[in-house]
Design an enzyme around this catalytic site. Structure first.
Site, PDB file in Angstrom:
ATOM      1  N   GLY A 119       0.839  -1.194   0.000  1.00  0.00           N
ATOM      2  CA  GLY A 119       0.000   0.000   0.000  1.00  0.00           C
ATOM      3  C   GLY A 119       0.868   1.235   0.000  1.00  0.00           C
ATOM      4  O   GLY A 119       2.045   1.188   0.364  1.00  0.00           O
TER       5      GLY A 119
ATOM      6  N   GLY B 187       0.665   5.245   1.237  1.00  0.00           N
ATOM      7  CA  GLY B 187      -0.068   6.304   1.924  1.00  0.00           C
ATOM      8  C   GLY B 187       0.619   7.624   1.675  1.00  0.00           C
ATOM      9  O   GLY B 187       1.642   7.692   0.989  1.00  0.00           O
TER      10      GLY B 187
ATOM     11  N   GLY C 269       4.275   7.488   2.813  1.00  0.00           N
ATOM     12  CA  GLY C 269       5.259   6.515   2.360  1.00  0.00           C
ATOM     13  C   GLY C 269       4.609   5.245   1.853  1.00  0.00           C
ATOM     14  O   GLY C 269       3.406   5.118   1.800  1.00  0.00           O
TER      15      GLY C 269
ATOM     16  N   LYS D 182       7.982  -0.529   5.960  1.00  0.00           N
ATOM     17  CA  LYS D 182       7.407   0.786   5.673  1.00  0.00           C
ATOM     18  C   LYS D 182       8.512   1.823   5.562  1.00  0.00           C
ATOM     19  O   LYS D 182       9.338   1.956   6.475  1.00  0.00           O
ATOM     20  CB  LYS D 182       6.461   1.147   6.823  1.00  0.00           C
ATOM     21  CG  LYS D 182       5.884   2.518   6.709  1.00  0.00           C
ATOM     22  CD  LYS D 182       4.868   2.723   7.792  1.00  0.00           C
ATOM     23  CE  LYS D 182       4.065   3.957   7.504  1.00  0.00           C
ATOM     24  NZ  LYS D 182       2.792   3.904   8.200  1.00  0.00           N
TER      25      LYS D 182
ATOM     26  N   ASP E 190      -5.811   8.651  13.565  1.00  0.00           N
ATOM     27  CA  ASP E 190      -6.083   8.293  12.167  1.00  0.00           C
ATOM     28  C   ASP E 190      -6.800   6.940  12.075  1.00  0.00           C
ATOM     29  O   ASP E 190      -6.406   6.075  11.293  1.00  0.00           O
ATOM     30  CB  ASP E 190      -4.763   8.279  11.396  1.00  0.00           C
ATOM     31  CG  ASP E 190      -4.968   8.433   9.886  1.00  0.00           C
ATOM     32  OD1 ASP E 190      -6.088   8.817   9.472  1.00  0.00           O
ATOM     33  OD2 ASP E 190      -4.024   8.162   9.135  1.00  0.00           O
TER      34      ASP E 190
END
Ligand code: ADE
Length: 379
Positions: free
Chosen positions: A85, A87, A90, A107, A210
């Site tokens: 994924g 975002g 990053g 990540k 979040d």
């Protein structure tokens, strides 16, 4: 983007047997908080230094004993596979730790050049590393390379709740169901586990900031873990409030949009929005032209989103109403909501249960549903 060429060019691990143990993340966090910001130094040679510690390409932490045997984790031992994924802050790649064959989520967070932003990054590491909870994604190690910090996180092989909703939509449509959301008990299983993580964070004075379906991850065993705590603070520092507003505003509590600080009850609002979206199959404000106008409307007395009567149980509707009170003072707490019948009735067997037993029950039932719905595993 493949990280492999970079990883291959790294020096061999500096943490071989007999070497002095590097400082743990907890030491780093303490240093980051207690030392003046001016002690930060980002060297040309690729070492991020502050006070008495360093983050090198060879890794920094000694925390992994809690999360598995990664005491010799180095970036050069990782093969990156495909992106999981991307975002605003990053990209996350699936990576394999070659010596053990273990899959990880790697990540990358680009470190901005100002002291404040580096502070935020260290705060995130501090937050990630000091928490140990079955419903939070664990940080296994962290590395610095070429201007980015890489976080090695526990891999969740079931994707996010957002992805689960998308996978389930055609199933619901195929079965000609009136609503394409997840079955109510399934939402309850995911929510109970998310609440357990939130209550843990809130009990330590930490606000997630979040909470959204993309940050609620699952594995194939039905375990649910909350990801990305601490990230949005960094986003704000990096891109400013306007950018983070774009990214996550639709789960944002009304008080936040009108300028107040995030509080623990802002997370509870976001969770309420997640429940409505997962149960109905659409975000409650999906058709809105302007989320801002909707929120302004809420502040002037408009009704908050709710689950429609007749399609959902009284327990689910009450749970959502308790999360989506416009006045943050009147919202339920994550701690209290763990005992709400919507969250726990579907995960327990009616006898008195501890929170840990309820979480285990929720994971067990979620795994059964995943296996019955999408196949594989042990239904
Ligand atoms: N996406 C972001 N973080 C992830 C993780 N830890 N596991 C799987 N997918 C992810």
């Amino acid at each position: 983007m493949s990280l492999d060429p970079l990883a291959q060019s790294l020096p061999a691990s500096s943490r071989q047997k007999g070497r002095k143990k590097p400082p743990g993340l907890a030491d780093i966090a303490t240093a980051a908080l207690s030392s003046p910001a001016s002690t930060f130094r980002l060297s040309e040679s690729g070492t991020f230094e502050k006070g008495g510690f360093q983050i090198k390409a060879s890794g920094i932490s000694a925390t992994p004993a809690r999360h598995g045997d990664f005491s010799s984790l180095t970036l050069s031992d990782l093969s990156t596979l495909h992106p999981l994924g991307t975002g605003a802050c990053g990209t996350v790649h699936l990576a394999r730790h070659r010596p053990s064959g273990t899959l990880l989520a790697l990540k990358a967070i680009h470190i901005m050049s100002t002291q404040g932003e580096r502070h935020q990054m260290l705060n995130e590491l501090r937050a990630l590393s000091s928490f140990d909870h079955p419903c939070l994604v664990p940080l296994l190690d962290a590395f610095y390379l070429d201007g980015s910090v890489y976080l090695a996180l526990g891999y969740m092989d079931g994707g996010s709740l957002e992805e689960l909703l998308s996978r389930h939509r055609p199933v619901a449509e195929g079965a000609r169901l009136a609503i394409t959301g997840l079955p109510e008990p399934v939402v309850g299983h995911a929510v109970l586990q998310t609440l357990s993580a939130l209550a843990y964070l809130h009990g330590r004075g930490v606000v997630h900031r979040d909470v959204k379906p993309a940050n609620i991850l699952l594995d194939s065993q039905g375990n649910v873990r909350l990801a990305d705590f601490g990230i949005s603070k960094q986003l704000e520092a990096t891109f400013g409030v306007a950018r983070s507003f774009c990214g996550t505003a639709v789960y944002m509590a009304p008080e936040r949009i009108s300028g107040a600080d995030y509080t623990q009850s802002s997370d509870v609002w976001s969770l309420g929005m997640v429940v409505v979206e997962c149960a109905v199959g659409l975000h409650p404000f999906a058709a809105a032209q302007s989320y801002y106008d909707l929120v302004v409307g809420l502040s002037s007395g408009a009704d908050p989103p709710s689950l429609p009567e007749g399609l959902f149980s009284a327990e689910a509707r009450d749970f959502v109403a308790a999360c989506l009170r416009v006045d943050p003072e009147k919202r339920a707490t994550a701690e209290g909501l763990q005992r709400h019948p919507f969250a726990c009735a579907v995960s327990g067997d009616g006898t008195a249960r501890t929170p840990d037993q309820l979480v285990a029950g929720a994971a067990f039932r979620l795994r059964q549903w995943l296996s019955q719905t999408f196949g594989g595993g042990d239904g």
